[in-house]
Design an enzyme around this catalytic site. Structure first.
Site, PDB file in Angstrom:
ATOM      1  N   GLU A  51       0.662  -1.384   0.008  1.00  0.00           N
ATOM      2  CA  GLU A  51       0.200  -0.407  -0.010  1.00  0.00           C
ATOM      3  C   GLU A  51       1.263   1.530  -0.098  1.00  0.00           C
ATOM      4  O   GLU A  51       1.657   1.352   0.658  1.00  0.00           O
ATOM      5  CB  GLU A  51      -0.973   0.145   1.464  1.00  0.00           C
ATOM      6  CG  GLU A  51      -1.515   1.166   1.184  1.00  0.00           C
ATOM      7  CD  GLU A  51      -2.639   0.910   2.703  1.00  0.00           C
ATOM      8  OE1 GLU A  51      -2.364   0.719   3.194  1.00  0.00           O
ATOM      9  OE2 GLU A  51      -3.626   2.371   2.797  1.00  0.00           O
ATOM     10  N   LYS A  69      -9.124   2.698  -2.907  1.00  0.00           N
ATOM     11  CA  LYS A  69      -8.741   1.631  -1.736  1.00  0.00           C
ATOM     12  C   LYS A  69     -10.554   1.863  -1.412  1.00  0.00           C
ATOM     13  O   LYS A  69     -11.355   3.265  -1.042  1.00  0.00           O
ATOM     14  CB  LYS A  69      -8.505   2.191  -0.493  1.00  0.00           C
ATOM     15  CG  LYS A  69      -8.800   0.966   1.188  1.00  0.00           C
ATOM     16  CD  LYS A  69      -7.197   1.843   2.018  1.00  0.00           C
ATOM     17  CE  LYS A  69      -7.055   1.476   2.797  1.00  0.00           C
ATOM     18  NZ  LYS A  69      -6.209   2.154   3.961  1.00  0.00           N
ATOM     19  N   CYS A 120      -5.628  -3.318   1.994  1.00  0.00           N
ATOM     20  CA  CYS A 120      -5.354  -2.793   3.641  1.00  0.00           C
ATOM     21  C   CYS A 120      -6.740  -3.559   4.509  1.00  0.00           C
ATOM     22  O   CYS A 120      -7.566  -4.238   4.356  1.00  0.00           O
ATOM     23  CB  CYS A 120      -4.949  -1.966   4.450  1.00  0.00           C
ATOM     24  SG  CYS A 120      -4.467  -1.813   5.678  1.00  0.00           S
ATOM     25  N   GLY A 174      22.527   5.755  34.634  1.00  0.00           N
ATOM     26  CA  GLY A 174      23.144   3.625  34.716  1.00  0.00           C
ATOM     27  C   GLY A 174      21.180   3.192  35.630  1.00  0.00           C
ATOM     28  O   GLY A 174      21.646   2.014  35.617  1.00  0.00           O
ATOM     29  N   ASN A 192      13.657  19.431  39.881  1.00  0.00           N
ATOM     30  CA  ASN A 192      13.533  19.520  38.365  1.00  0.00           C
ATOM     31  C   ASN A 192      14.728  20.231  37.616  1.00  0.00           C
ATOM     32  O   ASN A 192      15.246  20.132  36.340  1.00  0.00           O
ATOM     33  CB  ASN A 192      12.049  19.887  37.442  1.00  0.00           C
ATOM     34  CG  ASN A 192      11.424  19.675  38.024  1.00  0.00           C
ATOM     35  OD1 ASN A 192      10.800  18.790  37.736  1.00  0.00           O
ATOM     36  ND2 ASN A 192       9.863  19.785  38.319  1.00  0.00           N
TER      37      ASN A 192
END
Lengths: 583, 583
Positions: free
Chosen positions: A44, A126, A162, A333, A407
């Site tokens: 498609e 389609k 599809c 880490g 923050n």
């Protein structure tokens, strides 16, 4: 019965790259011809890439796409491949333009052209346009109203695109038209376990239509979507005949014995369930008999493996298709950034992956040593830039405390990553997981910065599972497991204040993820979630966190969808929203 | 002819706030009753707010919304307002649930209920579901298939919802049903000059249907959208009878003489153009004759004024509906942040507006003095925090140069604003204009940070026009013009390096904005833009900048749509996009 050698070209197209995609189509056809195929089917919208979103409206793009089909036909013929029948998906313009407000500008269609002997012999548009989940095709396309049946080597071949086979209709039309084969062009994005659903559907439609069914899908990443390939062929009894690999390009060649075309019933010539059946004869004579080859059925990834590979492919293609060659990420880490590091190395190779460790006063010793161990195991490059002097300079002016101070640390790191990105051209990766994104447990313009977010659709519990899967996969192949064991086993912490743990702010992750699955993926109300056995106070807390974090999600980078409902194209809710579930 | 006193309740609903919206509905009905109205019409989806996006799928929300309608009916009756006929928009569940893939989960409908004597006497479900521009209604709703005609005081009143009158269909059904009045519930967002388009449409539909038409619209901001009110009534000749104010709540009361209901033609009873006509009689006797009042027609804002007021309302409502009471923005002394400062003061009052000046080495003296003058003229609070010590701390570690060094300055400022926001609870405003957003002329995670971006849909040339308009408006009212003259007249600069001017990187703004209008708003291809007389090299440069900046736009905060095509809900293009217009 007449024979047909069919080639399904599972290719990695790039949105907007008409020239590059045409080269890919041509290369697929050359290989198919070299392998003596009679018919090649490409996915498609393969010539334009998919989904093109509002590019569909651009008259210049529609015209160029239609030209690209004609050029492909000419080049095939010039290459001596005129005999090959090629079905290719592309953008076109509707044959009949509806006079209705809201018709997409320039009346684009999602089309499949049939090429033979240097020309386009017919075109299918389609019919069923999905407009749910990640799809917006009512927005972008005009619906086709004809079924196309093309006779090739004396076999009637019907065409669908599809959604046409997910909805009832065109395969019934193929049945009514008495086709021997239904070919289906797809741009079907990956989500967990979708391959099983696809096979079931294809088998059902083949049985319903009493015809073989060939399903060809795109492969590759496009913004939030990953197309997983998984092209396949089933016979008219719904039995699997051949299947292509997941997550990589492949030309799947299959030999089929198919019923000869018969003169259709008169009432099948014109209309069936509102669709006009249009017939084209390319070749009425059966192809010369030949010795069929054994079909191939590629091995499947397991449930964790396919999600891991989807993310790797999504990242690799986002990087390459946007012109980057390297990525950079903060490596704390912790398990999230470590998994992203391992994924990036799998996607791009270690020489293209740059990690930065930015320890603060509250970073534990194991944070640094675990990040270093990841670098050692994978070969990615790790630099260390402490943030204390910069933190002090801000605090001299601002004197922030509490959450604002936490923050600040995350944002200092982000400015460092973006500075290095601007200086050296790396794409920055955001390392947040779906549980964090759901609850807003991240710092906007801090750890949330980046051009792509590989694990944004991965709940925290799945982060651990994927990490273990990746290490086990290495073990199976006798390779070094990339992820340090300590990173997997230690308790998760943002390390923005002394002794901080995620569980200070959030329920335990197994509980959190179960509630999020109910509230976000299954869209249940609070009362329904509680009815599943969860504690009311926890449900209320989680739901409130999710509702309040929408503004952060809107500014979060894209990342690959792997679940049934990702944050982004799949779940679209207002930021300004005062609906609170009563308990 | 029978008389009818009609009240159109132009109200500011809040998405998700069922209780609050019900209070607003009730208050409107009380006022309407006090003014002796017979019929009150409230806007589209007024009880839930609009648009609710994927909240439509939540079963708990649908159930609560249906309950809210019943509760409203009971409360009206308990208050002695049972006689009043009330039409109110809300979320409901389809009466017949289609068995089709892609049907929105829980089959939601966009509905209007008619309330009388404590009960819902009938319900209309929106038939035409817009799925273009900013609308996604195929995604969210199931379409209704009945036309409702309600007899009130011996007058037949038909009901439609918004798109129903933009598409051909239901007003024709109203005609076929021989209604005397068509009431239309709307959630119609503002864009420049839409009021003129609306009046023309209503007049045309009234003439087509040979009936008076009453159009009631929401007012208020909801994320990217601003509903401008502009409710109106036209007679069956299409002449304007009454019109409500733009951008503020109003109960518009109108006296109408309307034709008495006649027995409908038999074939009108059942079907018209696929819609079943359903009839309900609330009261067949005309209301007692009374002395009609003179209708009111509110004054209109001019073309600049209405866009300015749309932005003010959008900002005010985003702040209030999201629980903020104050905003903070960087004030550079440039025209963009200065205009945003003036808008914020108009929206919230000066005590709720906090500006921060962050001079660097390259900041000119006039930057500081112009920002200070804005503060003096408007009364907003201005703090100054120089960035040099923080810049030096980063550069000690990073040693960035070129663009990376320029962006670093913008990002340091952003971290300061976000720190102050976290500490003090202000909503940060992004001050970028549409020309910048189009071309990517901004620093992501730098000047682009914020929760809301008031002028993101305002091209730079319009920024200057709105600034001059605002000053002139002050002049007309004998007030201090808020914007310093020098800020309007000086050449624009980002001041991230010595002597920098915007024109170093971009074409002159009048030229840039004209090209952007063609490429972005009108979606022309490069060749078409050049054919309008623009220089090819400039078009190519602008088009390339726009195409490459999509990733920045995706992470930009929302802001009010005022144009025909805003960045956001209106223009949705892929980030990964290799389509480049050939020249």
């Amino acid at each position: 019965m007449p024979q047909l050698r069919l080639a399904l070209a599972q290719v990695n197209a790039r949105v907007g790259d008409l020239d590059g995609n045409a080269e890919i189509a041509l290369a697929s056809c050359r290989e198919a011809a070299a392998r003596d195929a009679h018919l090649v089917v490409l996915p498609e919208m393969m010539l334009t890439g998919y989904p093109i979103e509002d590019l569909a409206y651009r008259a210049s793009f529609i015209a160029a796409s239609q030209q690209a089909v004609d050029d492909l036909a000419s080049r095939l013929d010039a290459d001596g491949l005129g005999d090959l029948v090629v079905v290719v998906g592309h953008l076109a313009r509707a044959k009949h333009i509806p006079d209705k407000l809201g018709t997409p500008k320039n009346a684009p269609t999602n089309s499949a052209s049939v090429i033979h002997n240097g020309t386009v012999v017919t075109r299918y548009d389609k019919h069923h346009l999905p407009n749910y989940g990640v799809f917006d095709e009512f927005r972008h396309f005009v619906s086709g109203d004809e079924t196309q049946v093309v006779q090739i080597g004396g076999i009637d071949v019907a065409i669908a695109i599809c959604e046409d086979i997910w909805q009832d209709g065109p395969s019934a039309a193929a049945d009514a038209a008495e086709a021997g084969l239904l070919v289906v062009l797809n741009g079907s994005p990956f989500e967990a376990a979708k391959d099983d659903e696809r096979l079931d559907l294809c088998a059902r439609r083949a049985r319903d239509g009493d015809c073989a069914l060939a399903y060809v899908n795109l492969v590759g990443g496009q913004d939030e979507l990953v197309f997983d390939g998984d092209s396949l062929v089933v016979d008219s009894a719904g039995e699997l005949v051949a299947r292509a690999a997941q997550f990589e390009p492949e030309l799947l060649v299959v030999d089929l014995d198919l019923p000869a075309a018969t003169a259709p019933m008169p009432d099948h010539d014109t209309m069936f369930e509102g669709l006009r059946v249009e017939r084209t004869v390319v070749s009425a004579e059966p192809f010369a008999p030949y010795e069929p080859q054994e079909p191939t059925v590629a091995e499947r990834w397991d449930d964790l493996g396919e999600r891991y590979q989807a993310i790797v492919l999504g990242l690799r293609d986002y990087v390459a298709k946007n012109g980057f060659t390297s990525v950079l990420m903060g490596l704390s880490g912790g398990i999230d950034s470590t998994l992203v590091g391992a994924i990036a190395v799998d996607a791009l190779g270690p020489a293209h992956v740059f990690g930065v460790s930015n320890p603060s006063e509250w970073s534990s010793e194991h944070s640094r040593s675990d990040a270093a161990e990841l670098a050692e195991r994978t070969g990615l490059r790790l630099d260390t830039i402490p943030i204390a002097p910069i933190f002090d300079a801000y605090q001299e002016a601002l004197k922030l405390d509490g959450l604002a101070e936490e923050n600040l640390q995350a944002r200092i790191r982000a400015v460092i990553w973006m500075g290095l990105s601007n200086q050296h051209g790396h794409l920055v990766l955001a390392c947040g997981n779906k549980s964090e994104l759901a609850t807003g447990y991240s710092t906007i313009y801090g750890d949330a910065v980046g051009g792509y977010a590989p694990i944004k659709d991965v709940p925290k519990t799945l982060v651990w599972e994927l990490a273990r899967w990746r290490n086990a996969w290495a073990g199976e192949r006798g390779e070094m497991p990339p992820i340090p064991e300590n990173t997997i086993t230690k308790p998760p912490s943002a390390e923005l204040r002394p002794g901080q743990l995620d569980t200070d702010s959030l329920p335990p992750y197994d509980l959190l993820d179960a509630v999020l699955d109910a509230y976000v993926e299954r869209d249940l109300g609070s009362a329904e979630v509680i009815a599943e056995g969860f504690d009311a106070a926890i449900v209320e807390k989680v739901v409130t966190l999710v509702d309040k974090a929408e503004y952060k999600r809107r500014q979060y980078p894209p990342g690959p969808k792997i679940s049934k409902r990702n944050f982004g194209r799949d779940r679209r809710v207002p930021i300004t929203n005062l609906w609170r579930e009563d308990l």
